[in-house]
Design a protein around this motif. Structure first.
Motif, PDB file in Angstrom:
ATOM      1  N   GLN A   1       0.896  -0.989   0.432  1.00 23.91           N
ATOM      2  CA  GLN A   1       0.006  -0.063  -0.026  1.00 23.91           C
ATOM      3  C   GLN A   1       0.889   1.219   0.030  1.00 23.91           C
ATOM      4  O   GLN A   1       0.398   1.983  -0.946  1.00 23.91           O
ATOM      5  N   ALA A   2       2.317   1.245   0.619  1.00 22.90           N
ATOM      6  CA  ALA A   2       2.404   2.719   0.916  1.00 22.90           C
ATOM      7  C   ALA A   2       3.598   2.994  -0.658  1.00 22.90           C
ATOM      8  O   ALA A   2       3.342   3.221  -1.169  1.00 22.90           O
ATOM      9  N   ALA A   3       3.958   1.512  -1.427  1.00 23.11           N
ATOM     10  CA  ALA A   3       4.967   1.669  -2.534  1.00 23.11           C
ATOM     11  C   ALA A   3       2.988   2.430  -3.619  1.00 23.11           C
ATOM     12  O   ALA A   3       3.921   3.059  -4.648  1.00 23.11           O
ATOM     13  N   ASN A   4       2.272   1.787  -3.399  1.00 18.58           N
ATOM     14  CA  ASN A   4       1.164   2.099  -4.297  1.00 18.58           C
ATOM     15  C   ASN A   4       0.692   3.622  -4.089  1.00 18.58           C
ATOM     16  O   ASN A   4       0.442   4.366  -5.228  1.00 18.58           O
TER      17      ASN A   4
ATOM     18  N   ALA B   1      -0.107  10.119 -15.691  1.00 13.62           N
ATOM     19  CA  ALA B   1      -0.456   8.684 -16.649  1.00 13.62           C
ATOM     20  C   ALA B   1      -1.671   8.426 -15.726  1.00 13.62           C
ATOM     21  O   ALA B   1      -2.273   8.607 -15.148  1.00 13.62           O
ATOM     22  N   PRO B   2      -2.948   8.031 -16.583  1.00 10.54           N
ATOM     23  CA  PRO B   2      -4.310   6.907 -16.199  1.00 10.54           C
ATOM     24  C   PRO B   2      -3.716   6.185 -14.819  1.00 10.54           C
ATOM     25  O   PRO B   2      -3.086   4.620 -15.473  1.00 10.54           O
ATOM     26  N   LEU B   3      -3.708   6.062 -14.090  1.00  9.46           N
ATOM     27  CA  LEU B   3      -3.710   4.873 -12.839  1.00  9.46           C
ATOM     28  C   LEU B   3      -4.758   3.928 -13.164  1.00  9.46           C
ATOM     29  O   LEU B   3      -6.031   3.942 -12.792  1.00  9.46           O
ATOM     30  N   ILE B   4      -4.335   2.486 -12.555  1.00  7.99           N
ATOM     31  CA  ILE B   4      -4.931   1.630 -12.858  1.00  7.99           C
ATOM     32  C   ILE B   4      -4.602   0.821 -11.534  1.00  7.99           C
ATOM     33  O   ILE B   4      -4.089  -0.002 -11.167  1.00  7.99           O
ATOM     34  N   ASP B   5      -5.674   0.641 -10.736  1.00  9.83           N
ATOM     35  CA  ASP B   5      -6.226   0.212  -9.652  1.00  9.83           C
ATOM     36  C   ASP B   5      -5.863  -1.310  -9.369  1.00  9.83           C
ATOM     37  O   ASP B   5      -7.177  -1.344  -9.356  1.00  9.83           O
ATOM     38  N   LEU B   6      -5.208  -1.697  -9.637  1.00 11.50           N
ATOM     39  CA  LEU B   6      -5.253  -3.210  -9.402  1.00 11.50           C
ATOM     40  C   LEU B   6      -5.432  -4.263  -8.462  1.00 11.50           C
ATOM     41  O   LEU B   6      -6.148  -4.707  -8.136  1.00 11.50           O
ATOM     42  N   PHE B   7      -4.186  -3.429  -7.214  1.00 16.87           N
ATOM     43  CA  PHE B   7      -4.918  -3.699  -5.983  1.00 16.87           C
ATOM     44  C   PHE B   7      -6.139  -3.394  -5.268  1.00 16.87           C
ATOM     45  O   PHE B   7      -5.748  -4.437  -4.989  1.00 16.87           O
TER      46      PHE B   7
END
Length: 321
Positions: free
Chosen positions: A259-262, A274-280
C-alpha cells in the motif's frame, strides 16, 4: 242463345285460369354477392438502433415486420430490403403490403447505425515482470515451482479488445520474470521500438520490494517514474498500474508495504499525467481467489481480473466513436 254464349265464355276463362294456376312456375335466379375480405394491414418494427460491425458491413433484420388480413396472396416488400448492408447514420425504411386485389397498406421505421467503437491508439505493450509475463504456481510443488499460464493478463486483454474493436488493435506481452522497476528503463525503449507501441501498460515493482522492503518503495517510485517519462518522451501513452495485493505465503509481502508503494505510484501517475489502473483495489476483495498460494503471483482468475481492469481503463481513456 245469348245465355249459352255467356256461360261458354265463363267456362273458357275458368279453364284458362285453372291451367295457368296448375302450370309449374319458372325457377327464380338469386345473385349472391362475392365475399370481400378486409384490406391488408401491416405492422412495422419499432425503430432499430444497432452498432456497426467492427469488420465488414452491417446487416439488419426486420424482426416484428408482418402483414395481416387482405385477399391472398399478400406480399410484403421493403425499401431498403431486410438483410442488406446499412451505412452509419439513420436510414428510413418504407414497407408495403399488397394483397391479391391490389390493395395496399404501408408503414415506415428508422434504422440507426452507430459507428463502431475504436481506439485512438492501437498498439498496446504490456510491460512488467513475472506478473505481466504470466507466472503461476505449479500445484503440489510447495509454492516453489513457477510456470507460465497459457492465459496471462495480456492474452486475456487481447481477447477483450478483439471482441469490442476487431482485429485492428494489438496487444504485446513484454513481461520479464525477476525484473526490477529500477532496471526496466534499460529494456523499455527496445520493446517499444520493436512493437511500434503507442501505448504501454506499466506493472513493475514487486521484485524491488521483495528484495528490499525498506528501500524497495523508493526504488519503485523512481523506477516506474523513469519508465513513464521514457514513454512520454517518445509520445507513447503510459498507464501506470498499482501493485497487486499480496497474502501470507512463501513470496508474500506485507500488505502495508504494498500500500505504501502504491501511494508513491499514485503520485507518479499524477506527475506524469498518466492514467492510474488500481489493480490493488480490483483484486483485494477476493485474495484467495485472485492470488496464488505463494502469496504473490495471481491465479488464472486473478490474471483475468487484471485484464478486465486494464481493459476498462483503456476504454475510458482511448475509446472513440
Amino acid at each position: 242463345m245469348r245465355a249459352r254464349v255467356i256461360w261458354l265464355f265463363i267456362a273458357i276463362v275458368t279453364v284458362a285460369f285453372c291451367e295457368e294456376c296448375s302450370s309449374p312456375s319458372a325457377p327464380s335466379t338469386v345473385t349472391v354477392p362475392p365475399v370481400v375480405s378486409a384490406p391488408p394491414a401491416i405492422t412495422c418494427p419499432s425503430p432499430i438502433n444497432i452498432t456497426a460491425a467492427t469488420t465488414g458491413q452491417t446487416f439488419v433484420k426486420y424482426d416484428g415486420l408482418q402483414a395481416n388480413g387482405g385477399q391472398n396472396p399478400v406480399t410484403l416488400s421493403c425499401s431498403p430490403e431486410a438483410d442488406t448492408a446499412f451505412p452509419v447514420g439513420t436510414t428510413n425504411v418504407e414497407c408495403i403490403a399488397t394483397d391479391g386485389l391490389k390493395r395496399t397498406a404501408s408503414c415506415s421505421f428508422a434504422v440507426t447505425v452507430a459507428a463502431a467503437p475504436r481506439l485512438s491508439r492501437t498498439r498496446i505493450l504490456a510491460f512488467g515482470d513475472s506478473i505481466t509475463e504470466g507466472e503461476v504456481i505449479v500445484p503440489g510443488t510447495d509454492n516453489v515451482i513457477l510456470t507460465l499460464t497459457p492465459q496471462p493478463y495480456p492474452a486475456v486483454l487481447a481477447e477483450l479488445i478483439r471482441e469490442r474493436y476487431g482485429d485492428q488493435p494489438a496487444v504485446f506481452n513484454a513481461g520479464l520474470g525477476g525484473e526490477k522497476a529500477a532496471l526496466g528503463d534499460r529494456r523499455l525503449p527496445f520493446e517499444m521500438g520493436k512493437f511500434s507501441a503507442d501505448v504501454v501498460v506499466l506493472l513493475e515493482g514487486a521484485n524491488d520490494i521483495y528484495a528490499d522492503p525498506v528501500e524497495g518503495i523508493r526504488a519503485v517510485e523512481l523506477g516506474v517514474g523513469a519508465l513513464a517519462a521514457e514513454a512520454r518522451n517518445r509520445k507513447v501513452r503510459a498507464f501506470i498500474c498499482t501493485l497487486t495485493p499480496t497474502k501470507p505465503g512463501r513470496r508474500g509481502i506485507p500488505l502495508g508495504i504494498i500500500q505504501a508503494a502504491n501511494d508513491r505510484l499514485r503520485a507518479v501517475a499524477r506527475s506524469e499525467n498518466a492514467p492510474l489502473i488500481d489493480l490493488f483495489a480490483a483484486l483485494l476483495p477476493d485474495l484467495d481467489g485472485n492470488i496464488g498460494s505463494d502469496g504473490l503471483h495471481p491465479t488464472p482468475l486473478g490474471y483475468r481480473r487484471i485484464a478486465e481492469t486494464v481493459f476498462a481503463a483503456i476504454r475510458a481513456d482511448l475509446e472513440i466513436h
